[in-house]
Design a protein around this motif. Structure first.
Motif, PDB file in Angstrom:
ATOM      1  N   PHE A 105     -25.270  29.976   1.323  1.00 45.70           N
ATOM      2  CA  PHE A 105     -24.406  29.696   2.473  1.00 45.70           C
ATOM      3  C   PHE A 105     -23.221  28.836   2.038  1.00 45.70           C
ATOM      4  O   PHE A 105     -23.089  27.689   2.453  1.00 45.70           O
ATOM      5  N   ARG A 106     -22.409  29.376   1.210  1.00 43.73           N
ATOM      6  CA  ARG A 106     -21.222  28.672   0.753  1.00 43.73           C
ATOM      7  C   ARG A 106     -20.043  28.982   1.678  1.00 43.73           C
ATOM      8  O   ARG A 106     -19.854  30.120   2.093  1.00 43.73           O
ATOM      9  N   GLY A 107     -19.274  27.954   1.972  1.00 42.32           N
ATOM     10  CA  GLY A 107     -18.120  28.157   2.842  1.00 42.32           C
ATOM     11  C   GLY A 107     -17.739  26.882   3.557  1.00 42.32           C
ATOM     12  O   GLY A 107     -18.330  25.818   3.349  1.00 42.32           O
ATOM     13  N   ARG A 108     -16.757  26.973   4.412  1.00 41.99           N
ATOM     14  CA  ARG A 108     -16.259  25.809   5.135  1.00 41.99           C
ATOM     15  C   ARG A 108     -17.325  25.235   6.053  1.00 41.99           C
ATOM     16  O   ARG A 108     -18.096  25.959   6.677  1.00 41.99           O
ATOM     17  N   ARG A 109     -17.341  23.930   6.145  1.00 39.13           N
ATOM     18  CA  ARG A 109     -18.354  23.245   6.944  1.00 39.13           C
ATOM     19  C   ARG A 109     -18.105  23.396   8.452  1.00 39.13           C
ATOM     20  O   ARG A 109     -19.012  23.143   9.250  1.00 39.13           O
ATOM     21  N   ASP A 110     -16.886  23.786   8.842  1.00 39.60           N
ATOM     22  CA  ASP A 110     -16.592  23.942  10.264  1.00 39.60           C
ATOM     23  C   ASP A 110     -16.890  25.353  10.762  1.00 39.60           C
ATOM     24  O   ASP A 110     -16.465  25.748  11.840  1.00 39.60           O
ATOM     25  N   ARG A 111     -17.610  26.134   9.976  1.00 42.69           N
ATOM     26  CA  ARG A 111     -18.039  27.463  10.377  1.00 42.69           C
ATOM     27  C   ARG A 111     -19.555  27.470  10.611  1.00 42.69           C
ATOM     28  O   ARG A 111     -20.276  26.611  10.106  1.00 42.69           O
ATOM     29  N   LEU A 112     -20.023  28.443  11.372  1.00 46.59           N
ATOM     30  CA  LEU A 112     -21.459  28.640  11.525  1.00 46.59           C
ATOM     31  C   LEU A 112     -21.925  29.646  10.484  1.00 46.59           C
ATOM     32  O   LEU A 112     -21.336  30.715  10.326  1.00 46.59           O
ATOM     33  N   HIS A 113     -23.002  29.305   9.802  1.00 46.07           N
ATOM     34  CA  HIS A 113     -23.512  30.142   8.717  1.00 46.07           C
ATOM     35  C   HIS A 113     -24.825  30.800   9.153  1.00 46.07           C
ATOM     36  O   HIS A 113     -25.612  30.218   9.896  1.00 46.07           O
ATOM     37  N   PHE A 114     -25.054  32.010   8.650  1.00 45.13           N
ATOM     38  CA  PHE A 114     -26.246  32.754   9.076  1.00 45.13           C
ATOM     39  C   PHE A 114     -26.674  33.743   8.007  1.00 45.13           C
ATOM     40  O   PHE A 114     -25.889  34.123   7.131  1.00 45.13           O
ATOM     41  N   GLU A 115     -27.927  34.125   8.079  1.00 44.97           N
ATOM     42  CA  GLU A 115     -28.467  35.186   7.231  1.00 44.97           C
ATOM     43  C   GLU A 115     -29.168  36.204   8.106  1.00 44.97           C
ATOM     44  O   GLU A 115     -29.457  35.943   9.282  1.00 44.97           O
ATOM     45  N   SER A 116     -29.475  37.360   7.535  1.00 45.19           N
ATOM     46  CA  SER A 116     -30.133  38.431   8.291  1.00 45.19           C
ATOM     47  C   SER A 116     -31.224  39.059   7.431  1.00 45.19           C
ATOM     48  O   SER A 116     -30.964  39.980   6.658  1.00 45.19           O
ATOM     49  N   SER A 117     -32.440  38.535   7.555  1.00 43.02           N
ATOM     50  CA  SER A 117     -33.595  39.058   6.826  1.00 43.02           C
ATOM     51  C   SER A 117     -34.553  39.684   7.834  1.00 43.02           C
ATOM     52  O   SER A 117     -35.317  38.975   8.500  1.00 43.02           O
ATOM     53  N   PRO A 118     -34.541  41.017   7.984  1.00 47.63           N
ATOM     54  CA  PRO A 118     -35.307  41.660   9.051  1.00 47.63           C
ATOM     55  C   PRO A 118     -36.818  41.579   8.914  1.00 47.63           C
ATOM     56  O   PRO A 118     -37.533  41.922   9.850  1.00 47.63           O
ATOM     57  N   SER A 119     -37.296  41.127   7.774  1.00 52.02           N
ATOM     58  CA  SER A 119     -38.749  40.973   7.607  1.00 52.02           C
ATOM     59  C   SER A 119     -39.248  39.649   8.182  1.00 52.02           C
ATOM     60  O   SER A 119     -40.461  39.461   8.343  1.00 52.02           O
TER      61      SER A 119
END
Length: 281
Positions: free
Chosen positions: A75-89
């Protein structure tokens, strides 16, 4: 500049950005549009999807000893953004909810559910294509205890088993109480999976979507997600809405198999709808 050079440059730049914790997760279910949902959300200016899309830390990597510090690097990126992942399991894996709760008790989840009969056939078709493309690579992946998918569907076969044969294999495992995979049927028992999450998280932390709403009413569905996670709504007609991971079928499901599965899922589906209301799936 070639695409290969551009990709390498993009990777170098990303590695210099700060690491983050995820703000929300798309946790499933498998073959229910999570790839498309991830791709759409990643085009929102306030959202940053993980690299890769499916991190699998809480159902796979943590099982093999990886640490949270390694997870956060996805989850690298600007701290003022919302970060997410998508693991369907994540929705199906039995221990995942408790593992996530230990680290992120306030996190929000997005769940997409599809008619479990169609979901099962889509999953079978996906495995069939993997078998025909490169069965050895799939067999050599690291697998957690209880994952008998390769042993039952792949190993020692010259031809991938029919849909009905796969159903019968899993029914025998269910009767014996063995394994978490293969799970063409068990992944479609959605209420059981939700109840596992409700043991740790408040129902309001989960947004449950119907697969058909994502496909046929995309903009409204994506704005429901925006409202749920707390970012501004947008004009989604401006983004690339090409569906992801769409696969061809060699033939439609046999009517006898369809009728059998409709009967198999009738009672679990009714219990689900009584608890959460109807879904357009």
């Amino acid at each position: 500049m070639s695409n290969k050079v551009k990709a390498r440059l993009k990777k170098i730049i990303r590695q210099r950005l700060p690491v983050n914790d995820p703000n929300f997760m798309v946790i499933g279910s498998q073959k229910c549009g999570t790839s498309s949902l991830h791709y759409y959300l990643n085009q929102h200016a306030s959202l940053v999807g993980s690299d890769p899309k499916e991190v699998h830390f809480f159902d796979r990597d943590i099982h093999f000893g990886k640490q949270l510090s390694e997870y956060r690097k996805h989850f690298r990126g600007r701290r003022d953004r919302l970060h997410f992942e998508s693991s369907p399991s994540y929705i199906y894996s039995p221990q995942t909810a408790s593992r996530i709760y230990e680290t992120y008790p306030e996190i929000k989840f997005i769940v997409t559910f599809r008619d479990p009969v169609k979901r099962a056939y889509s999953a079978w078709n996906h495995y069939r294509q993997l078998f025909e493309k490169d069965k050895n690579t799939f067999q050599n992946r690291r697998r957690r205890e209880g994952n008998l998918l390769c042993d039952k569907f792949f190993t020692g076969r010259q031809q991938f088993p029919s849909f009905r044969e796969c159903i019968d294999i899993e029914l025998e495992l269910i009767e014996k109480g063995e394994g978490v995979e293969p799970a063409l049927l068990r992944r479609g028992l959605y209420l059981q999976q939700l109840q596992t999450y409700w043991q740790f998280f408040e129902p309001g932390q989960l947004l449950i979507l119907g697969f058909k709403d994502l496909v046929s009413d995309t903009e409204k569905t994506l704005n429901r997600v925006c409202e749920f996670i707390g970012v501004s709504q947008m004009d989604w007609s401006t983004i690339d809405r090409e569906p992801r991971n769409v696969r061809d079928y060699t033939a439609p499901m046999l009517e006898t198999d369809k009728q059998y599965l409709e009967a198999f899922f009738a009672e679990p589906n009714q219990a689900l709808f009584e608890r959460i209301g109807p879904l357009n799936w």
